[in-house]
Design a protein around this motif. Sequence first.
Motif, PDB file in Angstrom:
ATOM      1  N   VAL A   1       0.838  -1.195   0.000  1.00  0.00           N
ATOM      2  CA  VAL A   1       0.000   0.000   0.000  1.00  0.00           C
ATOM      3  C   VAL A   1       0.876   1.249   0.000  1.00  0.00           C
ATOM      4  O   VAL A   1       0.645   2.184  -0.776  1.00  0.00           O
ATOM      5  CB  VAL A   1      -0.957   0.013   1.219  1.00  0.00           C
ATOM      6  CG1 VAL A   1      -1.688   1.342   1.334  1.00  0.00           C
ATOM      7  CG2 VAL A   1      -1.938  -1.137   1.143  1.00  0.00           C
ATOM      8  N   THR A   2       1.892   1.272   0.842  1.00  0.00           N
ATOM      9  CA  THR A   2       2.798   2.420   0.911  1.00  0.00           C
ATOM     10  C   THR A   2       3.486   2.644  -0.426  1.00  0.00           C
ATOM     11  O   THR A   2       3.517   3.762  -0.940  1.00  0.00           O
ATOM     12  CB  THR A   2       3.854   2.206   2.018  1.00  0.00           C
ATOM     13  OG1 THR A   2       3.189   2.079   3.272  1.00  0.00           O
ATOM     14  CG2 THR A   2       4.854   3.343   2.066  1.00  0.00           C
ATOM     15  N   THR A   3       4.010   1.579  -0.997  1.00  0.00           N
ATOM     16  CA  THR A   3       4.701   1.680  -2.275  1.00  0.00           C
ATOM     17  C   THR A   3       3.760   2.184  -3.363  1.00  0.00           C
ATOM     18  O   THR A   3       4.114   3.075  -4.139  1.00  0.00           O
ATOM     19  CB  THR A   3       5.295   0.314  -2.671  1.00  0.00           C
ATOM     20  OG1 THR A   3       6.206  -0.094  -1.648  1.00  0.00           O
ATOM     21  CG2 THR A   3       6.017   0.388  -4.000  1.00  0.00           C
ATOM     22  N   THR A   4       2.555   1.647  -3.397  1.00  0.00           N
ATOM     23  CA  THR A   4       1.596   2.063  -4.421  1.00  0.00           C
ATOM     24  C   THR A   4       1.224   3.529  -4.253  1.00  0.00           C
ATOM     25  O   THR A   4       1.172   4.284  -5.229  1.00  0.00           O
ATOM     26  CB  THR A   4       0.340   1.177  -4.389  1.00  0.00           C
ATOM     27  OG1 THR A   4       0.734  -0.185  -4.562  1.00  0.00           O
ATOM     28  CG2 THR A   4      -0.643   1.556  -5.482  1.00  0.00           C
ATOM     29  N   GLU A   5       0.959   3.946  -3.027  1.00  0.00           N
ATOM     30  CA  GLU A   5       0.620   5.355  -2.794  1.00  0.00           C
ATOM     31  C   GLU A   5       1.750   6.276  -3.214  1.00  0.00           C
ATOM     32  O   GLU A   5       1.519   7.313  -3.837  1.00  0.00           O
ATOM     33  CB  GLU A   5       0.286   5.603  -1.320  1.00  0.00           C
ATOM     34  CG  GLU A   5      -1.079   5.156  -0.937  1.00  0.00           C
ATOM     35  CD  GLU A   5      -1.467   5.602   0.461  1.00  0.00           C
ATOM     36  OE1 GLU A   5      -0.879   6.573   0.991  1.00  0.00           O
ATOM     37  OE2 GLU A   5      -2.376   4.974   1.010  1.00  0.00           O
ATOM     38  N   LEU A   6       2.966   5.916  -2.874  1.00  0.00           N
ATOM     39  CA  LEU A   6       4.100   6.755  -3.243  1.00  0.00           C
ATOM     40  C   LEU A   6       4.331   6.723  -4.743  1.00  0.00           C
ATOM     41  O   LEU A   6       4.756   7.720  -5.330  1.00  0.00           O
ATOM     42  CB  LEU A   6       5.341   6.350  -2.453  1.00  0.00           C
ATOM     43  CG  LEU A   6       5.221   6.591  -0.939  1.00  0.00           C
ATOM     44  CD1 LEU A   6       6.456   6.096  -0.211  1.00  0.00           C
ATOM     45  CD2 LEU A   6       4.954   8.056  -0.626  1.00  0.00           C
ATOM     46  N   ASP A   7       4.025   5.596  -5.393  1.00  0.00           N
ATOM     47  CA  ASP A   7       4.081   5.535  -6.856  1.00  0.00           C
ATOM     48  C   ASP A   7       3.041   6.465  -7.473  1.00  0.00           C
ATOM     49  O   ASP A   7       3.304   7.126  -8.476  1.00  0.00           O
ATOM     50  CB  ASP A   7       3.848   4.109  -7.361  1.00  0.00           C
ATOM     51  CG  ASP A   7       5.026   3.187  -7.109  1.00  0.00           C
ATOM     52  OD1 ASP A   7       6.129   3.675  -6.779  1.00  0.00           O
ATOM     53  OD2 ASP A   7       4.839   1.960  -7.248  1.00  0.00           O
ATOM     54  N   VAL A   8       1.848   6.524  -6.885  1.00  0.00           N
ATOM     55  CA  VAL A   8       0.795   7.423  -7.361  1.00  0.00           C
ATOM     56  C   VAL A   8       1.273   8.866  -7.256  1.00  0.00           C
ATOM     57  O   VAL A   8       1.174   9.645  -8.214  1.00  0.00           O
ATOM     58  CB  VAL A   8      -0.523   7.218  -6.562  1.00  0.00           C
ATOM     59  CG1 VAL A   8      -1.505   8.358  -6.796  1.00  0.00           C
ATOM     60  CG2 VAL A   8      -1.163   5.884  -6.911  1.00  0.00           C
TER      61      VAL A   8
ATOM     62  N   VAL B   1       0.820   8.963   1.534  1.00  0.00           N
ATOM     63  CA  VAL B   1       0.610  10.285   0.953  1.00  0.00           C
ATOM     64  C   VAL B   1       0.509  11.323   2.073  1.00  0.00           C
ATOM     65  O   VAL B   1       1.012  12.438   1.948  1.00  0.00           O
ATOM     66  CB  VAL B   1      -0.634  10.309   0.026  1.00  0.00           C
ATOM     67  CG1 VAL B   1      -1.044  11.733  -0.319  1.00  0.00           C
ATOM     68  CG2 VAL B   1      -0.343   9.527  -1.237  1.00  0.00           C
ATOM     69  N   GLY B   2      -0.103  10.953   3.208  1.00  0.00           N
ATOM     70  CA  GLY B   2      -0.170  11.853   4.352  1.00  0.00           C
ATOM     71  C   GLY B   2       1.209  12.204   4.878  1.00  0.00           C
ATOM     72  O   GLY B   2       1.471  13.358   5.243  1.00  0.00           O
ATOM     73  N   SER B   3       2.106  11.227   4.896  1.00  0.00           N
ATOM     74  CA  SER B   3       3.480  11.491   5.332  1.00  0.00           C
ATOM     75  C   SER B   3       4.188  12.439   4.374  1.00  0.00           C
ATOM     76  O   SER B   3       4.855  13.387   4.799  1.00  0.00           O
ATOM     77  CB  SER B   3       4.275  10.182   5.442  1.00  0.00           C
ATOM     78  OG  SER B   3       3.819   9.425   6.517  1.00  0.00           O
ATOM     79  N   ALA B   4       4.057  12.182   3.074  1.00  0.00           N
ATOM     80  CA  ALA B   4       4.684  13.059   2.076  1.00  0.00           C
ATOM     81  C   ALA B   4       4.090  14.467   2.151  1.00  0.00           C
ATOM     82  O   ALA B   4       4.811  15.459   2.049  1.00  0.00           O
ATOM     83  CB  ALA B   4       4.504  12.472   0.675  1.00  0.00           C
ATOM     84  N   PHE B   5       2.786  14.535   2.353  1.00  0.00           N
ATOM     85  CA  PHE B   5       2.100  15.822   2.479  1.00  0.00           C
ATOM     86  C   PHE B   5       2.662  16.606   3.671  1.00  0.00           C
ATOM     87  O   PHE B   5       2.972  17.789   3.555  1.00  0.00           O
ATOM     88  CB  PHE B   5       0.596  15.566   2.650  1.00  0.00           C
ATOM     89  CG  PHE B   5      -0.205  16.789   2.983  1.00  0.00           C
ATOM     90  CD1 PHE B   5      -0.576  17.680   1.985  1.00  0.00           C
ATOM     91  CD2 PHE B   5      -0.618  17.036   4.278  1.00  0.00           C
ATOM     92  CE1 PHE B   5      -1.335  18.811   2.283  1.00  0.00           C
ATOM     93  CE2 PHE B   5      -1.372  18.157   4.584  1.00  0.00           C
ATOM     94  CZ  PHE B   5      -1.725  19.049   3.588  1.00  0.00           C
ATOM     95  N   GLY B   6       2.800  15.949   4.813  1.00  0.00           N
ATOM     96  CA  GLY B   6       3.341  16.605   6.002  1.00  0.00           C
ATOM     97  C   GLY B   6       4.767  17.084   5.789  1.00  0.00           C
ATOM     98  O   GLY B   6       5.128  18.199   6.183  1.00  0.00           O
ATOM     99  N   LEU B   7       5.580  16.251   5.151  1.00  0.00           N
ATOM    100  CA  LEU B   7       6.960  16.655   4.861  1.00  0.00           C
ATOM    101  C   LEU B   7       6.990  17.874   3.948  1.00  0.00           C
ATOM    102  O   LEU B   7       7.737  18.828   4.186  1.00  0.00           O
ATOM    103  CB  LEU B   7       7.714  15.496   4.198  1.00  0.00           C
ATOM    104  CG  LEU B   7       8.028  14.304   5.081  1.00  0.00           C
ATOM    105  CD1 LEU B   7       8.479  13.122   4.232  1.00  0.00           C
ATOM    106  CD2 LEU B   7       9.079  14.665   6.119  1.00  0.00           C
TER     107      LEU B   7
END
Length: 144
Positions: free
Chosen positions: A4-11, A41-47
């Motif tokens: 799930v993490t990999t797919t979200e980050l791929d998106v 995506v929430g983690s990337a958004f926060g960063l």
Amino acid sequence: MTTVTTTELDVLGALLAFDFIGFAQKSAALDPAGPRYGEAVGSAFGLAARRRFPRGASPEEIGAYVAGFLGSLEAGAEDFEPAVLEGLVAAGLAEDGGPGGGLTDPERTMQARLVLTLRWVRELGLGPDEQRELLEEAGRLTAV
């Protein structure tokens, strides 16, 4: 990292690369009902939020930013209420990432985070290497 993490980050990576076909294909693999949906995506958004506002931001500053964003006719911006976006930005600036900022629909939360993250990456002028680093860091944070 989980699938799930990999797919979200791929998106997110496809969106940042303006690979809209890849974005659509990868998005179709996500399950909004999944228990970890939106975490990466929430983690990337926060960063990205903390890079865009490195010293934090007052509610007034966040409100002014959101008003400018909504007034820019940015693709996807018109789909959100100002208070919702302000809540997401404030949550993203919190060290723990905070809750969804008032959105109860995980898909809407994901959409808002994707749109804002794309904008911040562009505002910050992050090139492919910095984008990759952002995605890798988000993956590490999500794995914890």
